[in-house]
Scaffold this motif. Structure first.
Motif, PDB file in Angstrom:
ATOM      1  N   ILE A   1     -39.916  13.711  26.299  1.00 20.90           N
ATOM      2  CA  ILE A   1     -40.260  13.810  27.828  1.00 20.90           C
ATOM      3  C   ILE A   1     -40.109  12.465  28.531  1.00 20.90           C
ATOM      4  N   GLY A   2     -40.230  11.403  27.952  1.00 25.59           N
ATOM      5  CA  GLY A   2     -39.994  10.166  28.511  1.00 25.59           C
ATOM      6  C   GLY A   2     -38.737   9.963  29.242  1.00 25.59           C
ATOM      7  N   ILE A   3     -37.611  10.491  28.637  1.00 23.77           N
ATOM      8  CA  ILE A   3     -36.376  10.371  29.164  1.00 23.77           C
ATOM      9  C   ILE A   3     -36.124  11.285  30.449  1.00 23.77           C
ATOM     10  N   VAL A   4     -36.870  12.339  30.463  1.00 21.17           N
ATOM     11  CA  VAL A   4     -36.665  13.045  31.538  1.00 21.17           C
ATOM     12  C   VAL A   4     -37.586  12.465  32.692  1.00 21.17           C
ATOM     13  N   TYR A   5     -38.651  12.021  32.402  1.00 19.36           N
ATOM     14  CA  TYR A   5     -39.432  11.368  33.396  1.00 19.36           C
ATOM     15  C   TYR A   5     -38.539  10.235  34.120  1.00 19.36           C
ATOM     16  N   ALA A   6     -38.067   9.530  32.957  1.00 16.94           N
ATOM     17  CA  ALA A   6     -37.248   8.239  33.499  1.00 16.94           C
ATOM     18  C   ALA A   6     -36.125   8.336  34.523  1.00 16.94           C
ATOM     19  N   ALA A   7     -35.370   9.562  34.137  1.00 19.74           N
ATOM     20  CA  ALA A   7     -34.311  10.154  34.920  1.00 19.74           C
ATOM     21  C   ALA A   7     -34.833  10.462  36.310  1.00 19.74           C
TER      22      ALA A   7
ATOM     23  N   GLY B   1     -41.301  23.422   6.495  1.00 22.13           N
ATOM     24  CA  GLY B   1     -42.917  23.783   6.675  1.00 22.13           C
ATOM     25  C   GLY B   1     -43.743  22.749   6.066  1.00 22.13           C
ATOM     26  N   LYS B   2     -43.243  21.601   5.771  1.00 21.16           N
ATOM     27  CA  LYS B   2     -44.131  20.609   5.599  1.00 21.16           C
ATOM     28  C   LYS B   2     -44.682  19.780   6.548  1.00 21.16           C
ATOM     29  N   VAL B   3     -44.118  19.775   7.742  1.00 19.53           N
ATOM     30  CA  VAL B   3     -44.531  19.200   8.863  1.00 19.53           C
ATOM     31  C   VAL B   3     -44.653  20.292  10.214  1.00 19.53           C
ATOM     32  N   LYS B   4     -45.806  20.213  10.750  1.00 20.13           N
ATOM     33  CA  LYS B   4     -45.757  21.133  11.986  1.00 20.13           C
ATOM     34  C   LYS B   4     -45.597  20.512  13.375  1.00 20.13           C
ATOM     35  N   ARG B   5     -44.925  21.299  13.948  1.00 19.18           N
ATOM     36  CA  ARG B   5     -44.617  21.000  15.148  1.00 19.18           C
ATOM     37  C   ARG B   5     -45.631  21.089  16.213  1.00 19.18           C
ATOM     38  N   ALA B   6     -45.768  20.416  17.290  1.00 16.13           N
ATOM     39  CA  ALA B   6     -46.915  20.405  18.139  1.00 16.13           C
ATOM     40  C   ALA B   6     -46.971  21.873  18.648  1.00 16.13           C
ATOM     41  N   PRO B   7     -48.480  22.553  18.939  1.00 21.01           N
ATOM     42  CA  PRO B   7     -48.319  23.869  19.549  1.00 21.01           C
ATOM     43  C   PRO B   7     -47.706  24.141  20.714  1.00 21.01           C
ATOM     44  N   VAL B   8     -47.006  25.126  20.992  1.00 21.05           N
ATOM     45  CA  VAL B   8     -46.327  25.159  22.432  1.00 21.05           C
ATOM     46  C   VAL B   8     -47.500  24.454  23.644  1.00 21.05           C
ATOM     47  N   LEU B   9     -48.492  24.648  23.697  1.00 19.32           N
ATOM     48  CA  LEU B   9     -49.233  24.328  24.820  1.00 19.32           C
ATOM     49  C   LEU B   9     -49.185  22.874  24.922  1.00 19.32           C
TER      50      LEU B   9
ATOM     51  N   GLN C   1     -46.606  21.107  23.864  1.00 18.35           N
ATOM     52  CA  GLN C   1     -45.191  20.855  24.451  1.00 18.35           C
ATOM     53  C   GLN C   1     -45.393  21.192  25.743  1.00 18.35           C
ATOM     54  N   LYS C   2     -45.795  22.060  26.273  1.00 10.90           N
ATOM     55  CA  LYS C   2     -45.845  22.387  27.945  1.00 10.90           C
ATOM     56  C   LYS C   2     -46.392  21.403  28.602  1.00 10.90           C
ATOM     57  N   LEU C   3     -47.532  20.886  28.079  1.00 10.34           N
ATOM     58  CA  LEU C   3     -48.406  19.682  28.654  1.00 10.34           C
ATOM     59  C   LEU C   3     -47.633  18.380  28.439  1.00 10.34           C
ATOM     60  N   HIS C   4     -46.333  18.268  27.917  1.00 15.11           N
ATOM     61  CA  HIS C   4     -45.605  17.305  27.686  1.00 15.11           C
ATOM     62  C   HIS C   4     -46.466  16.158  26.801  1.00 15.11           C
ATOM     63  N   LEU C   5     -46.914  16.685  25.901  1.00 14.09           N
ATOM     64  CA  LEU C   5     -48.008  15.813  25.056  1.00 14.09           C
ATOM     65  C   LEU C   5     -47.567  15.912  23.537  1.00 14.09           C
ATOM     66  N   GLU C   6     -46.042  16.230  23.513  1.00 12.92           N
ATOM     67  CA  GLU C   6     -46.087  16.433  21.845  1.00 12.92           C
ATOM     68  C   GLU C   6     -45.783  15.239  21.259  1.00 12.92           C
ATOM     69  N   TRP C   7     -45.391  14.114  21.880  1.00 11.42           N
ATOM     70  CA  TRP C   7     -45.748  12.809  21.444  1.00 11.42           C
ATOM     71  C   TRP C   7     -46.915  12.382  20.877  1.00 11.42           C
ATOM     72  N   MET C   8     -47.868  12.765  21.763  1.00 14.22           N
ATOM     73  CA  MET C   8     -49.234  12.516  21.205  1.00 14.22           C
ATOM     74  C   MET C   8     -49.723  13.254  20.025  1.00 14.22           C
ATOM     75  N   TYR C   9     -49.259  14.428  20.128  1.00 12.91           N
ATOM     76  CA  TYR C   9     -49.490  15.299  18.769  1.00 12.91           C
ATOM     77  C   TYR C   9     -49.162  14.979  17.300  1.00 12.91           C
TER      78      TYR C   9
END
Ligand code: UDP
Length: 245
Positions: free
Chosen positions: A68-74, A196-204, A206-214
């Motif tokens: 998301i950092g790239i989208v904001y930078a743009a 299935g070894k690593v979980k991706r951040a829950p959709v919420l 991702q929507k809050l743009h916090l996947e990097w924090m997860y």
């Protein structure tokens, strides 16, 4: 084919939406144009700032905005990047195309069990795609030539390389001529997610743009690498405002 680009701290990014990217890549594969796709986030941009040869690789590649950092930078620099194009989602979209078009697919990288599981899962989900080979990413330097040769012989349409960034993109670039694969993409930790070894951040998240924090919370050992994120934000804003006199 013209490439619509935005420049983020000197790195050229595609400005296409997710769906436009998939359509564009499919067209390239069908027209025989070879493409190295790099899914780049702020960490990668910061690596490119310090590493000239890596910067050259990105200048020749098809770089999409992961992170998301790239989208904001743009946005901050008034450039038209609308949304993230993540590696895992692009991999899945390309597998759907491979399923329909009966393309050959090769999976290189990750630990042996992860690599095998990812190959099995993808083969089950995309029955029309042909997994023509898979191999883990823990081979020696002196085996590299052989690995590249074996991939070339299997003639995949799609080659996904999970060796971590920037190593995977340097590897792809070194063996570019040898591989002769229409589409090669570095996919980082995607096989770990598919297996299935690593979980991706829950959709919420991702929507809050916090996947990097997860990601930081679930894999705390990454904190040092993720220091690149505040440095990236600071540098983008500094270039926008700081050095105006
Ligand atoms: N990996 C590998 N060979 C190596 C180093 C890493 O196959 O020599 C794999 C590792 O097992 C993992 C992926 O590369 O599956 C890197 O994942 P990571 O989440 O670190 O991706 P990044 O964030 O670097 O893109």
């Amino acid at each position: 084919m013209t490439m619509k680009v935005a420049s983020i701290l000197g790195v050229p990014f595609s400005t296409r939406s997710f769906d436009e990217t998939v359509a564009d890549l499919v067209e390239r594969i069908q027209s025989g144009e070879r493409t190295h796709v790099v899914t780049a986030n702020p960490e990668i941009v910061m690596v490119a700032r310090e590493n000239k040869s890596f910067r050259t690789i990105l200048e020749q590649a098809y770089v999409v905005p992961d992170g998301i950092g790239i989208v904001y930078a743009a946005k901050w620099t008034n450039q038209p990047i609308r949304e993230r194009v993540t590696g895992i989602e692009l991999l899945e979209a390309l597998m759907r195309e491979a399923d329909r078009k009966h393309w050959n697919v090769y999976l290189l990288g990750a630990a042996p069990d992860v690599n095998r599981l990812a190959a099995e899962r993808l083969a089950e989900r995309f029955l029309g795609a042909r997994i023509v080979g898979y191999r883990d990413g823990y081979f020696q330097k002196n085996e590299e030539e052989k690995v590249a040769q074996e991939i070339a012989e299997r003639k995949p349409h799609l080659l996904f390389v999970a060796l971590g960034a920037p190593k995977q993109d340097e590897w792809i670039s070194s063996y570019w001529d040898r591989l002769q694969v229409p589409l090669v993409m570095g996919v980082g930790g995607s096989f770990d997610v598919i297996a299935g070894k690593v979980k991706r951040a829950p959709v919420l998240w991702q929507k809050l743009h916090l996947e990097w924090m997860y990601r930081l919370l679930s894999q705390p050992s990454r904190w040092k690498r993720q220091l690149a994120i505040p440095r990236f934000v600071f540098t983008v804003l500094w270039e926008k405002w700081g050095n105006r006199s």
